[in-house]
Enzyme design. Structure first.
Site, PDB file in Angstrom:
ATOM      1  N   HIS A  13      12.537  -2.240  -0.757  1.00  0.00           N
ATOM      2  CA  HIS A  13      11.936  -1.398  -1.964  1.00  0.00           C
ATOM      3  C   HIS A  13      12.496  -0.506  -2.776  1.00  0.00           C
ATOM      4  O   HIS A  13      13.557   0.283  -1.954  1.00  0.00           O
ATOM      5  CB  HIS A  13      11.155  -1.002  -1.520  1.00  0.00           C
ATOM      6  CG  HIS A  13       9.351  -0.837  -2.452  1.00  0.00           C
ATOM      7  ND1 HIS A  13       9.827  -0.070  -3.388  1.00  0.00           N
ATOM      8  CD2 HIS A  13       8.450  -1.523  -3.529  1.00  0.00           C
ATOM      9  CE1 HIS A  13       8.558   0.182  -4.590  1.00  0.00           C
ATOM     10  NE2 HIS A  13       8.268  -0.731  -3.967  1.00  0.00           N
ATOM     11  N   GLY A  49       1.552  -2.798  -5.992  1.00  0.00           N
ATOM     12  CA  GLY A  49       1.557  -1.668  -5.772  1.00  0.00           C
ATOM     13  C   GLY A  49      -0.437  -0.727  -5.802  1.00  0.00           C
ATOM     14  O   GLY A  49      -0.836  -1.212  -5.243  1.00  0.00           O
ATOM     15  N   GLY A  50      -0.643   0.184  -6.669  1.00  0.00           N
ATOM     16  CA  GLY A  50      -1.210   0.825  -6.672  1.00  0.00           C
ATOM     17  C   GLY A  50      -2.573  -0.107  -6.953  1.00  0.00           C
ATOM     18  O   GLY A  50      -3.112   0.629  -7.103  1.00  0.00           O
ATOM     19  N   SER A  81       4.155  -2.285 -12.113  1.00  0.00           N
ATOM     20  CA  SER A  81       2.400  -1.785 -12.642  1.00  0.00           C
ATOM     21  C   SER A  81       1.662  -3.494 -13.005  1.00  0.00           C
ATOM     22  O   SER A  81       1.343  -3.960 -14.198  1.00  0.00           O
ATOM     23  CB  SER A  81       2.845  -1.552 -14.038  1.00  0.00           C
ATOM     24  OG  SER A  81       3.707  -0.142 -14.215  1.00  0.00           O
ATOM     25  N   TRP A 103       0.652  -1.050  -0.688  1.00  0.00           N
ATOM     26  CA  TRP A 103      -0.158  -0.202  -0.490  1.00  0.00           C
ATOM     27  C   TRP A 103       0.794   0.997   0.062  1.00  0.00           C
ATOM     28  O   TRP A 103      -0.070   1.952  -0.148  1.00  0.00           O
ATOM     29  CB  TRP A 103      -1.019   0.171   0.582  1.00  0.00           C
ATOM     30  CG  TRP A 103      -2.409  -1.668   0.595  1.00  0.00           C
ATOM     31  CD1 TRP A 103      -2.226  -1.801   0.451  1.00  0.00           C
ATOM     32  CD2 TRP A 103      -3.339  -0.845   1.959  1.00  0.00           C
ATOM     33  NE1 TRP A 103      -3.615  -2.455   0.752  1.00  0.00           N
ATOM     34  CE2 TRP A 103      -4.163  -1.377   2.086  1.00  0.00           C
ATOM     35  CE3 TRP A 103      -3.486  -0.462   2.851  1.00  0.00           C
ATOM     36  CZ2 TRP A 103      -5.249  -2.204   2.193  1.00  0.00           C
ATOM     37  CZ3 TRP A 103      -4.783  -0.247   4.112  1.00  0.00           C
ATOM     38  CH2 TRP A 103      -5.718  -1.525   2.964  1.00  0.00           C
ATOM     39  N   LYS A 104       2.326   0.870   0.440  1.00  0.00           N
ATOM     40  CA  LYS A 104       3.047   2.313   0.412  1.00  0.00           C
ATOM     41  C   LYS A 104       1.883   2.925   1.514  1.00  0.00           C
ATOM     42  O   LYS A 104       2.355   3.177   2.366  1.00  0.00           O
ATOM     43  CB  LYS A 104       2.960   2.534  -1.077  1.00  0.00           C
ATOM     44  CG  LYS A 104       3.575   2.317  -2.167  1.00  0.00           C
ATOM     45  CD  LYS A 104       4.088   2.223  -3.398  1.00  0.00           C
ATOM     46  CE  LYS A 104       3.992   0.930  -3.958  1.00  0.00           C
ATOM     47  NZ  LYS A 104       4.628   1.499  -6.006  1.00  0.00           N
ATOM     48  N   GLY A 131       6.587   7.112 -14.234  1.00  0.00           N
ATOM     49  CA  GLY A 131       6.558   7.921 -14.787  1.00  0.00           C
ATOM     50  C   GLY A 131       7.497   7.332 -16.559  1.00  0.00           C
ATOM     51  O   GLY A 131       6.893   7.961 -17.204  1.00  0.00           O
ATOM     52  N   GLU A 136      11.665  -5.977  -9.197  1.00  0.00           N
ATOM     53  CA  GLU A 136      10.819  -4.963  -8.945  1.00  0.00           C
ATOM     54  C   GLU A 136      11.758  -4.066 -10.204  1.00  0.00           C
ATOM     55  O   GLU A 136      12.738  -3.409  -9.907  1.00  0.00           O
ATOM     56  CB  GLU A 136      10.156  -4.415  -8.337  1.00  0.00           C
ATOM     57  CG  GLU A 136       9.466  -5.268  -7.884  1.00  0.00           C
ATOM     58  CD  GLU A 136       8.508  -4.417  -6.953  1.00  0.00           C
ATOM     59  OE1 GLU A 136       6.856  -4.769  -6.681  1.00  0.00           O
ATOM     60  OE2 GLU A 136       8.866  -3.366  -5.641  1.00  0.00           O
TER      61      GLU A 136
HETATM   62  P1  PGA Z   1       2.852  -0.493  -8.856  1.00  0.00           P
HETATM   63  O1  PGA Z   1       3.900  -0.731  -7.732  1.00  0.00           O
HETATM   64  O2  PGA Z   1       1.972  -2.054  -8.893  1.00  0.00           O
HETATM   65  O3  PGA Z   1       2.115   0.530  -8.480  1.00  0.00           O
HETATM   66  O4  PGA Z   1       3.572  -0.923 -10.493  1.00  0.00           O
HETATM   67  C1  PGA Z   1       4.624  -1.829  -7.335  1.00  0.00           C
HETATM   68  C2  PGA Z   1       6.291  -1.271  -6.215  1.00  0.00           C
HETATM   69  O5  PGA Z   1       6.527  -0.817  -6.072  1.00  0.00           O
HETATM   70  O6  PGA Z   1       5.827  -2.617  -5.273  1.00  0.00           O
END
Ligand code: PGA
Length: 233
Positions: free
Chosen positions: A84, A217-218, A196, A9-10, A163, A154
């Site tokens: 990370h 993540g997102g 992603s 979730w960051k 970006g 990753e």
């Molecule tokens: P993302 O992030 O799925 O939004 O690309 C993955 C992560 O940074 O662990």
């Protein structure tokens, strides 16, 4: 080995109410949720897997901002993301990451070690990427039992917030995952792909037998989308 789906979730969401709504949507699902530290206590009321986004290498002491393995375990945390790229970008070195990996293992936490190359290395080609990721693995896992660690490959340039707008292909990710397993000397290591991952592309990564799961993540902040990813897994 079942595929693992991990939600990173960051620094989201903004409020405990939003966190609670996300937790309820995910209850009972086979995934590991890594929320920000202040939401771990609330997370412990729900029956999905419990993870954290970082861990201190010390037990306790004058370490402002740090959270120990013991504190995490008190809330039922079993897995912890270490190294990370967003933490590396803040100055976390391989030496620090190595201490965190060793500490997590000593405490019985399963580390999810993130490795992956920046765009400039990616552009140099496969040999450069293998040197870069190989060095991360060697430094970060010094003295650690590689069979006890989950790796998340990753590529930094493929992370949704990087970006670049680029995503890795399942074939290229699978090649790197083979390389990682060979470097570890652990053919059946659990190596995840992250960068992603979405409801649209998750199936293409998860159907590759050698990809052990996904770190999301997102998309993990959108329950409908995240549940689809879990269903593919
Ligand atoms: P993302 O992030 O799925 O939004 O690309 C993955 C992560 O940074 O662990």
């Amino acid at each position: 080995m079942p595929k693992l789906v991990v939600a990173n979730w960051k620094e989201h969401p903004e409020s405990i109410e939003e966190a609670r709504a996300l937790f309820s949507a995910l209850k009972g699902l086979p995934c590991i949720v890594c929320p920000p530290f202040p939401f771990l206590e609330e997370a412990s009321n729900y029956d999905f897997g419990h993870g954290a986004q970082d861990v201190s290498w010390e037990d306790e002491g004058p370490h402002t901002g740090e959270v120990s393995a013991g504190m995490l375990k008190a809330f039922g945390v079993t897995h912890v993301i270490v190294g990370h790229s967003e933490r590396r970008a803040l100055g976390e070195t391989d030496a620090i990451i190595n201490k965190k990996i060793l500490k997590a293992l000593r405490e019985g936490l399963i580390p999810i070690l993130c490795v992956g190359e920046p765009e400039a290395i990616h552009e140099k080609g496969t040999a450069a990427v293998e040197v870069y990721v190989g060095d991360e693995l060697k430094e970060d896992l010094k003295g650690a039992d590689p069979t006890k660690v989950i790796i998340a490959y990753e590529p930094i340039w493929a992370i949704s917030t990087s970006g670049t707008g680029k995503t890795d292909t399942p074939a290229d990710a699978a090649d790197m995952i083979d390389f990682i397993k060979a470097t570890l000397g652990v053919p059946d290591a659990q190596v995840l792909y992250g960068g992603s991952v979405s409801a649209e592309n998750a199936e293409s990564f998860l159907r590759v037998p050698t990809i052990g799961g996904v770190l999301v993540g997102g998309a993990s902040l959108h329950p409908v989308e995240f549940k689809k990813i879990i269903t593919y897994a």
